[in-house]
Design an enzyme around this catalytic site. Structure first.
Site, PDB file in Angstrom:
ATOM      1  N   LYS A 139       9.688   6.393  -1.207  1.00 32.38           N
ATOM      2  CA  LYS A 139      11.259   6.380  -1.483  1.00 32.38           C
ATOM      3  C   LYS A 139      11.478   7.379  -2.303  1.00 32.38           C
ATOM      4  O   LYS A 139      11.247   7.331  -3.428  1.00 32.38           O
ATOM      5  CB  LYS A 139      11.757   5.192  -1.912  1.00 32.38           C
ATOM      6  CG  LYS A 139      11.431   3.879  -0.597  1.00 32.38           C
ATOM      7  CD  LYS A 139      12.004   2.529  -0.987  1.00 32.38           C
ATOM      8  CE  LYS A 139      13.480   2.279  -0.953  1.00 32.38           C
ATOM      9  NZ  LYS A 139      13.794   0.812  -1.433  1.00 32.38           N
ATOM     10  N   ILE A 140      12.328   8.325  -2.169  1.00 34.88           N
ATOM     11  CA  ILE A 140      13.115   9.274  -2.947  1.00 34.88           C
ATOM     12  C   ILE A 140      14.338   9.212  -2.834  1.00 34.88           C
ATOM     13  O   ILE A 140      15.233   9.180  -1.625  1.00 34.88           O
ATOM     14  CB  ILE A 140      12.798  10.475  -2.417  1.00 34.88           C
ATOM     15  CG1 ILE A 140      11.297  11.073  -2.676  1.00 34.88           C
ATOM     16  CG2 ILE A 140      13.317  11.640  -3.544  1.00 34.88           C
ATOM     17  CD1 ILE A 140      11.083  12.449  -2.217  1.00 34.88           C
TER      18      ILE A 140
END
EC number: 2.2.1.2
Length: 362
Positions: A139-140
Site C-alpha cells: 500500500k502506497i
C-alpha cells in the site's frame, strides 16, 4: 441468500478491513471466507496497533524476534508479514481461480513516507521482496508525492494498493500513474500484468461534512463522490487507451471502496455497502460491518455506471457551503497524519512489549 453472497455473485469482492493473529489461530478468517464470501483483506497501522494491543497472541513472536536482534520497524514488519502470509495462503485458491484478480492481502509502507517519493518506492521494494508472496499488495498513499512512486512501483512489477484516495480527481491521478507504468512495461518488453487497486475512502467524507449540512444531505457526500468516481472508472475501462493495454494482457486497476463502516449512529449500519454495490469493484469493510451485512443487510440495486444523481447531490452540497475539492485534500492530509499517529503508537507498544517480556537481545 445472504447479502454477502448476493454481492459476490454480482461481481463485487468483499474484503475484510482487519487482521489479527487471533482470527488466524482460531479459524475466524477461514470461517468468514467459507460463510461470508470474503475473498481478500486489507490492513493498516491502526489495525495492527489494535491487534497487538489485545491479549498475548504476539508475545512469543515478539520475544523470539527481539532476541534475534529485530526491533522497531523491522520487528513490526516481520510480525505483520507473518500474519499476512498466513492470510494470503487462505486466499490463494481464489487468487489462482480468478487469475490473480482477487484473493489479495495488503501491507502498508511506513506512513512517515507519505511525502517521500523515493522513500516510498524503496520501502515498497523491500516489503515486496521480504513478503515473498504472490498475492501481497504493497500500500502506497495516493498523495502528490506518492503518485510518481506508484508509477515506478508498477513499472518495477510490484503489485500496489493505492490508499488514501478521496476524490474522483485523486483517483484519476493514480489511474493515470498505473497506466503509465504499464505502458512503460510494454515498451520495455515486460509482462503488462501487474496487480493494482485504487482505494477511495467513503465514510470520512460524511464525518467531516455532516455538521455543515442540513439533515436531508447527511451521509450523502461520500456516496455521491463514489458514484462520480465509479463513472470515471467505467469510462476509463471503456477508453481506447485502456482497451489497447487490455489487449496486450494488462489487468484493470480495480476500484476499491474503503472506509465503508457507518459512523453515524442514526444511519443504517450497512448504509454504504447497500449504496455502493457494483460489479468489478471491491468493498473492504470492518468486521462489525461484515457481520451486520451477513445478518440483516439488504441490497438496493446496483450503482449506476453514469453516476446517477451524483452531480446533482454534489451541487446541492456545494451550494450548502462545502468546498468539496478543499475537503478532499484535507481528508487525505488528515488521513496521512492519523496513520503517522497510529504508527508511533504501534512502535511504542512494541517497545513496551519487548521491555515487559524481557525480550531484548542481550
Amino acid at each position: 441468500m445472504k447479502a454477502t453472497q448476493q454481492l459476490h455473485e454480482l461481481g463485487q469482492s468483499l474484503w475484510l478491513d482487519n487482521i489479527t493473529r487471533t482470527m488466524l489461530d482460531d479459524g475466524t478468517l477461514a470461517r468468514y471466507i467459507a460463510d461470508f464470501s470474503v475473498t481478500g483483506l486489507t490492513s493498516n497501522p491502526s489495525i495492527f496497533e489494535a491487534a497487538m494491543a489485545e491479549g498475548d497472541a504476539y508475545d512469543d513472536g515478539i520475544k523470539a524476534k527481539s532476541q534475534a536482534g529485530l526491533s522497531g520497524e523491522a520487528l513490526f514488519t516481520e510480525l505483520a508479514l507473518e500474519d499476512l502470509r498466513r492470510a494470503a495462503k487462505l486466499f490463494k485458491p481464489v487468487f489462482d481461480a480468478t487469475k490473480q484478480v482477487d484473493g489479495w492481502v495488503s501491507m502498508e509502507v511506513s506512513p512517515l513516507l507519505a511525502a517521500d517519493t523515493a522513500g516510498s518506492l524503496e520501502a515498497a521494494r523491500l516489503i515486496h521482496d521480504q513478503g515473498n508472496c504472490p498475492n501481497l499488495f504493497v500500500k502506497i498513499p495516493g498523495t502528490p508525492e506518492g503518485v510518481p512512486a506508484i508509477e515506478e512501483a508498477i513499472f518495477a512489477g510490484i503489485p500496489i494498493n493505492v490508499t488514501l484516495l478521496f476524490s474522483c480527481q485523486q483517483y484519476l491521478a493514480v489511474a493515470e500513474a498505473y497506466m503509465r507504468g504499464i505502458e512503460r512495461r510494454i515498451a520495455a518488453g515486460l509482462d503488462p500484468k501487474v496487480g493494482s487497486v485504487a482505494s477511495v475512502f467513503v465514510s470520512r467524507w460524511d464525518v467531516a461534512s455532516n455538521k455543515q449540512l442540513p439533515p436531508e444531505l447527511h451521509n450523502k457526500l461520500g456516496i455521491a463522490v463514489c458514484q462520480q468516481t465509479y463513472r470515471a472508472y467505467r469510462e476509463l475501462l471503456a477508453s481506447p487507451r485502456w482497451q489497447k493495454l487490455a489487449a496486450a494482457g494488462a489487468q484493470p486497476q480495480r476500484l476499491l471502496l474503503a472506509s465503508t463502516g457507518t459512523k453515524d449512529p442514526s444511519a443504517s449500519d450497512t448504509l454504504y455497502i447497500s449504496a455502493l454495490a457494483a460489479p468489478d469493484t471491491i468493498d473492504t469493510m470492518p468486521e462489525k460491518t461484515l457481520l451486520a451485512l451477513a445478518d440483516h443487510g439488504q441490497l438496493h440495486g446496483v450503482m449506476p455506471t453514469d453516476g446517477g444523481d451524483a452531480d446533482a447531490t454534489l451541487a446541492q452540497i456545494t451550494k450548502a457551503g462545502v468546498d468539496i475539492e478543499a475537503l478532499a485534500l484535507k481528508l487525505q492530509q488528515d488521513g496521512a497524519q492519523a496513520f503517522v499517529k497510529s504508527w508511533h503508537q504501534l512502535l511504542q507498544r512494541l517497545s513496551d512489549k519487548v521491555g515487559s517480556l524481557g525480550a531484548a537481545k542481550a
